[in-house]
Motif scaffolding. Structure first.
Motif, PDB file in Angstrom:
ATOM      1  N   ILE A  81     -15.856  -5.098  -0.703  1.00 39.60           N
ATOM      2  CA  ILE A  81     -16.692  -4.859  -1.881  1.00 39.60           C
ATOM      3  C   ILE A  81     -16.868  -3.357  -2.053  1.00 39.60           C
ATOM      4  CG2 ILE A  81     -18.947  -5.163  -2.957  1.00 39.60           C
ATOM      5  CD1 ILE A  81     -19.217  -7.814  -1.604  1.00 39.60           C
ATOM      6  N   ILE A  82     -16.646  -2.882  -3.264  1.00 36.40           N
ATOM      7  CA  ILE A  82     -16.900  -1.478  -3.601  1.00 36.40           C
ATOM      8  C   ILE A  82     -18.189  -1.432  -4.402  1.00 36.40           C
ATOM      9  CG2 ILE A  82     -16.144   0.499  -4.945  1.00 36.40           C
ATOM     10  CD1 ILE A  82     -13.644  -1.902  -3.429  1.00 36.40           C
ATOM     11  N   ALA A 102      -4.558  -0.983  -4.359  1.00 33.46           N
ATOM     12  CA  ALA A 102      -4.699  -0.841  -5.808  1.00 33.46           C
ATOM     13  C   ALA A 102      -6.112  -0.439  -6.188  1.00 33.46           C
ATOM     14  CB  ALA A 102      -4.318  -2.158  -6.495  1.00 33.46           C
ATOM     15  N   VAL A 103      -7.093  -1.087  -5.565  1.00 32.11           N
ATOM     16  CA  VAL A 103      -8.484  -0.749  -5.858  1.00 32.11           C
ATOM     17  C   VAL A 103      -8.796   0.665  -5.383  1.00 32.11           C
ATOM     18  CG1 VAL A 103     -10.884  -1.328  -5.359  1.00 32.11           C
ATOM     19  CG2 VAL A 103      -9.244  -3.130  -5.821  1.00 32.11           C
ATOM     20  N   VAL A 104      -8.271   1.032  -4.223  1.00 33.05           N
ATOM     21  CA  VAL A 104      -8.545   2.360  -3.682  1.00 33.05           C
ATOM     22  C   VAL A 104      -7.860   3.439  -4.510  1.00 33.05           C
ATOM     23  CG1 VAL A 104      -8.208   3.871  -1.679  1.00 33.05           C
ATOM     24  CG2 VAL A 104      -9.025   1.542  -1.372  1.00 33.05           C
ATOM     25  N   SER A 108      -9.828   6.580  -5.769  1.00 31.62           N
ATOM     26  CA  SER A 108      -9.454   7.981  -5.579  1.00 31.62           C
ATOM     27  C   SER A 108      -9.739   8.811  -6.823  1.00 31.62           C
ATOM     28  CB  SER A 108      -7.971   8.077  -5.215  1.00 31.62           C
ATOM     29  OG  SER A 108      -7.701   7.416  -4.005  1.00 31.62           O
ATOM     30  N   ASP A 109      -9.448   8.224  -7.990  1.00 32.56           N
ATOM     31  CA  ASP A 109      -9.734   8.927  -9.243  1.00 32.56           C
ATOM     32  C   ASP A 109     -11.236   9.150  -9.399  1.00 32.56           C
ATOM     33  OD1 ASP A 109      -7.035   8.893  -9.820  1.00 32.56           O
ATOM     34  OD2 ASP A 109      -7.160   7.072 -11.026  1.00 32.56           O
ATOM     35  N   ILE A 325      -5.049  -3.030 -10.942  1.00 30.02           N
ATOM     36  CA  ILE A 325      -5.883  -1.837 -11.069  1.00 30.02           C
ATOM     37  C   ILE A 325      -5.118  -0.627 -10.577  1.00 30.02           C
ATOM     38  CG2 ILE A 325      -7.971  -0.703 -10.247  1.00 30.02           C
ATOM     39  CD1 ILE A 325      -9.273  -3.404 -10.090  1.00 30.02           C
ATOM     40  N   GLY A 326      -5.128   0.443 -11.376  1.00 30.04           N
ATOM     41  CA  GLY A 326      -4.450   1.653 -11.002  1.00 30.04           C
ATOM     42  C   GLY A 326      -3.062   1.747 -11.590  1.00 30.04           C
TER      43      GLY A 326
END
Length: 331
Positions: A81-82, A102-104, A108-109, A325-326
């Protein structure tokens, strides 16, 4: 040395969520082979991306922290969970490194975003890869949630194709007009046949919008006497939860969720207007239509350089989309 925090109580997790802008939590169990499989990837990300008070990685043993497991409805291990400003922003279930990566990538952005707004230098070049630029400060306790816009489904009507397209509005880079360079590619949007623009933005998740930030940097001084020189938007109408873009006649006739009148005093030194929204009317939003009705100059065009959404993002409407994502949406 690992920078990951092992959570030993609900109180400790609550304190971390209050002290760090972003928290990445790994809900795992020692007996789960899947948890052990993805653990090294999580630790590598923690070592590379952790930043004090900005980004924190934590581990929660689901066998030891039953209250936390119940609070966040953890049903399988591992679950990641983020949290953004203490609230759930993303959820990834299972030991799929691709999903987590992908979530990370998106995280990063956002870290660049946090570094800029939080006082840590992250660069502010004028190109598309020049680092994160912000035209105005964020309201306290709210985040930039522009990344929740589904770019590939956005639609912009009545824009001049000789300028930029809809994507430049959400570019994280500093506008070229503030860097003194014109560049080979125009990184702004201009209206075409008259002053009006209609922008449709669907979202990846249910949003609570607090503030709309618009940057507009038309030429100043003697250049503005030219009737072809665009002006800043003056009247803006906002419509929420529309399934698609509106037509211009429809937008003129419909009652707006909020209508905004901008004046010269609303624009800061970097050409950004910080527009507070009637928060009670912008809860549980799945899309936003921005209708630029007219400009503040004598010309027949209006110009937009950047647009930012500020508020809170809920969980994804479709969890299956996390894999994408990403990814850069197709043109």
């Amino acid at each position: 040395m690992s920078k990951t925090i092992n959570i030993s109580s609900p109180t400790q997790l609550s304190e971390v969520l209050q002290s760090s802008r972003l928290v990445v939590a790994n809900f795992y169990t020692e007996s789960s082979q899947a948890s052990q499989q993805v653990a090294p990837v999580f630790e590598q990300l923690s070592a590379a991306l952790s930043r004090p008070d900005l980004v924190t990685f934590v581990k929660v043993d689901t066998n030891q922290q039953k209250d936390v497991v119940q609070a966040y409805r953890i049903t399988s291990q591992p679950t990641f969970i983020i949290f953004r400003n203490g609230k759930v922003a993303e959820r990834v279930q299972g030991a799929d490194p691709t999903k987590l990566q992908a979530v990370v990538k998106k995280l990063s952005d956002e870290i660049q975003n946090l570094g800029t707004s939080g006082g840590e230098a992250s660069g502010s070049g004028s190109g598309s890869n020049g680092g994160y630029w912000r035209g105005a400060e964020l309201p306290r306790n709210y985040s930039d949630i522009t990344d929740q816009i589904e770019l590939h489904r956005c639609e912009l009507l009545n824009y001049d194709p000789d300028a930029g397209n809809v994507r430049v509005l959400f570019d994280a880079a500093k506008p070229s007009a503030l860097s003194g360079g014109k560049g080979a590619t125009k990184d702004w949007v201009e209206s075409d046949t008259d002053e009006q623009l209609l922008l449709f933005m669907p979202f990846q998740s249910m949003l609570k919008l607090h503030t709309l930030q618009i940057t507009s940097l038309p030429p100043s001084g003697d250049d503005n006497e030219d009737e072809d020189v665009p002006s800043r938007p003056r009247t803006i109408k906002l419509f929420t939860n529309k399934p698609h873009n509106l037509g211009f006649e429809e937008a003129e006739d419909l009652s707006a969720t909020q209508e905004i009148q901008l004046s010269e005093k609303d624009w800061n030194a970097e050409g950004t207007a910080n527009i507070p929204l009637r928060f009670v009317k912008f809860q549980n939003i799945t899309s936003l239509v921005v209708f630029v009705v007219d400009g503040d100059g004598e010309g027949e065009k209006t110009r937009l350089d950047r647009l930012r959404l500020v508020g809170d993002a809920g969980e994804k409407r479709e969890m299956g989309k996390l894999e994408k994502i990403g990814d850069e949406p197709g043109e």
